[in-house]
Design a protein around this motif. Sequence first.
Motif, PDB file in Angstrom:
ATOM      1  N   UNK A 255       0.837  -1.212   0.000  1.00  0.00           N
ATOM      2  CA  UNK A 255       0.000   0.000   0.000  1.00  0.00           C
ATOM      3  C   UNK A 255       0.863   1.250   0.000  1.00  0.00           C
ATOM      4  N   UNK A 256       1.932   1.206   0.789  1.00  0.00           N
ATOM      5  CA  UNK A 256       2.854   2.337   0.885  1.00  0.00           C
ATOM      6  C   UNK A 256       3.444   2.639  -0.481  1.00  0.00           C
ATOM      7  N   UNK A 257       3.899   1.596  -1.167  1.00  0.00           N
ATOM      8  CA  UNK A 257       4.483   1.741  -2.501  1.00  0.00           C
ATOM      9  C   UNK A 257       3.462   2.319  -3.480  1.00  0.00           C
ATOM     10  N   UNK A 258       2.261   1.783  -3.444  1.00  0.00           N
ATOM     11  CA  UNK A 258       1.225   2.239  -4.369  1.00  0.00           C
ATOM     12  C   UNK A 258       0.828   3.694  -4.118  1.00  0.00           C
ATOM     13  N   UNK A 259       0.924   4.138  -2.863  1.00  0.00           N
ATOM     14  CA  UNK A 259       0.625   5.541  -2.550  1.00  0.00           C
ATOM     15  C   UNK A 259       1.524   6.464  -3.374  1.00  0.00           C
ATOM     16  N   UNK A 260       2.810   6.133  -3.462  1.00  0.00           N
ATOM     17  CA  UNK A 260       3.760   6.969  -4.198  1.00  0.00           C
ATOM     18  C   UNK A 260       3.546   6.869  -5.704  1.00  0.00           C
ATOM     19  N   UNK A 307      11.925   5.435  -1.692  1.00  0.00           N
ATOM     20  CA  UNK A 307      11.384   5.716  -0.362  1.00  0.00           C
ATOM     21  C   UNK A 307      10.890   4.443   0.324  1.00  0.00           C
ATOM     22  N   UNK A 308      10.403   3.472  -0.446  1.00  0.00           N
ATOM     23  CA  UNK A 308       9.993   2.193   0.153  1.00  0.00           C
ATOM     24  C   UNK A 308      11.204   1.456   0.701  1.00  0.00           C
ATOM     25  N   UNK A 309      12.313   1.509  -0.016  1.00  0.00           N
ATOM     26  CA  UNK A 309      13.541   0.855   0.447  1.00  0.00           C
ATOM     27  C   UNK A 309      14.048   1.501   1.726  1.00  0.00           C
ATOM     28  N   UNK A 346      -2.960  -5.468   1.106  1.00  0.00           N
ATOM     29  CA  UNK A 346      -2.770  -4.499   0.034  1.00  0.00           C
ATOM     30  C   UNK A 346      -4.041  -3.799  -0.422  1.00  0.00           C
ATOM     31  N   UNK A 347      -5.187  -4.298   0.001  1.00  0.00           N
ATOM     32  CA  UNK A 347      -6.434  -3.701  -0.466  1.00  0.00           C
ATOM     33  C   UNK A 347      -7.110  -4.525  -1.547  1.00  0.00           C
ATOM     34  N   UNK A 348      -6.432  -5.575  -2.045  1.00  0.00           N
ATOM     35  CA  UNK A 348      -7.071  -6.479  -2.997  1.00  0.00           C
ATOM     36  C   UNK A 348      -8.233  -7.182  -2.293  1.00  0.00           C
ATOM     37  N   UNK A 349      -9.424  -7.264  -2.905  1.00  0.00           N
ATOM     38  CA  UNK A 349     -10.584  -7.901  -2.257  1.00  0.00           C
ATOM     39  C   UNK A 349     -10.252  -9.296  -1.744  1.00  0.00           C
TER      40      UNK A 349
END
Length: 425
Positions: A255-260, A307-309, A346-349
């Motif tokens: 989720x953090x990665x996808x935010x960026x 930033x994720x790293x 991750x938010x996947x259903x």
Amino acid sequence: MKINGILKDLKIRGLISQITNINSLYIKINKKPITLYCGFDPTSDSLHLGHLIPILCLRRFQLFGHKPIILIGGATGMIGDPSFKINERILNDKDTIYLWTEKIKKQFFNFLDFESKKNSAIILNNYNWFNSMNLLSFLRNIGKNFSINKMINKESVKTRIIKNNIGISFTEFSYNLLQSYDFAYLNKMYNVCLQIGGSDQWGNITSGIDITYKLFKNKVFGLTVPLITNKNGTKFGKTEKNTIWLDPKKTSPYEFYQFWININDDDVYNFLKFFTFIDVLDINIIREKNYNLNILLKYKKILAEEITKIVHGKKSLNSIKRIIKSLFYGSIEKLKEKDFINIMKSGIPLTILKKSISLKRFLVFSKISKSLSISKRLIESYAISINGKIITKIEYIFNDKDRLYNKYTLIKKGKKNYFLIYWKK
């Protein structure tokens, strides 16, 4: 005067919002490394995205040879900072603040070097000196150095006072005294000469500079970094659904990665300067290129990966890359068990099942389709796959081979819509 070193780096990155006497500070820094600090109140059990810029600034100072101090506000966290808060903070009890303090302390080890022989970072807690201070000593020795007139005129206080239906309590009003004394105490005990913080902390920082001089005749400095807000005016890192936390249990690395990846296109250039350690000259080359969707996506990926790293480590980043490659490029077999834990967050259903059912009924149960007849048509049109394999059998029933690591099944509808089954024993 031409400014070089850490101050030049911060300036060209746009990371200086306000600074006191930059020329004098530069002369001091140029003579020998300094000790600086930034304070963080434990208002939750995790740091969040809003904390990242000041934390990364401490890291930048450390990379230039200076010694950073993390000050956790075990005492100030019990009072509550009124700075630009619309309402009074809810006061948390001592035990809760202690637990939150212990949790966020661990997160700082992802960003700073605590084992350097020359300028190792240290973590302190202001509860340790305020807890032993009695009220009379505080009022006589500290309180007398503050002007009520000046305190009332500070923007953070004034805003609350003029709103008659809200106001400000004496508890929050006194916060300025506590944070200011932190600076003086750290100057005396640890030779700290610079405090950094978000731009909303300017009033507290300048008060700390004043009281340090009044108590010890020492000249110290303050520097604030910009507060980033979303287009709707909310603090950066707070989405419509939730806050982006640095704790992987509260916001998954995926989720953090996808935010960026999903940030506004206009922010890519500045965020590369704010949140990464890529050389500014290289970032400027990026800006000079003609922007199109492919180039923007490329640099969003660079930003997200960097930033994720930093926040979650190389292993988490590699896991995210495997997930993306598996979901969108058909390499399901390369997913590891830990990757599925990331996918679950991750938010996947997600559908939890105990017993096996037919694929057709599952599509209805999980609301992928509205009826059994629609489920049938989806299967007939080769639109449904299980773990990357297209299913053509109308009456297909899930079996043990469909359970990766005996727990997980990935369903795909069409080209991009993924759904996860968790088989509960």
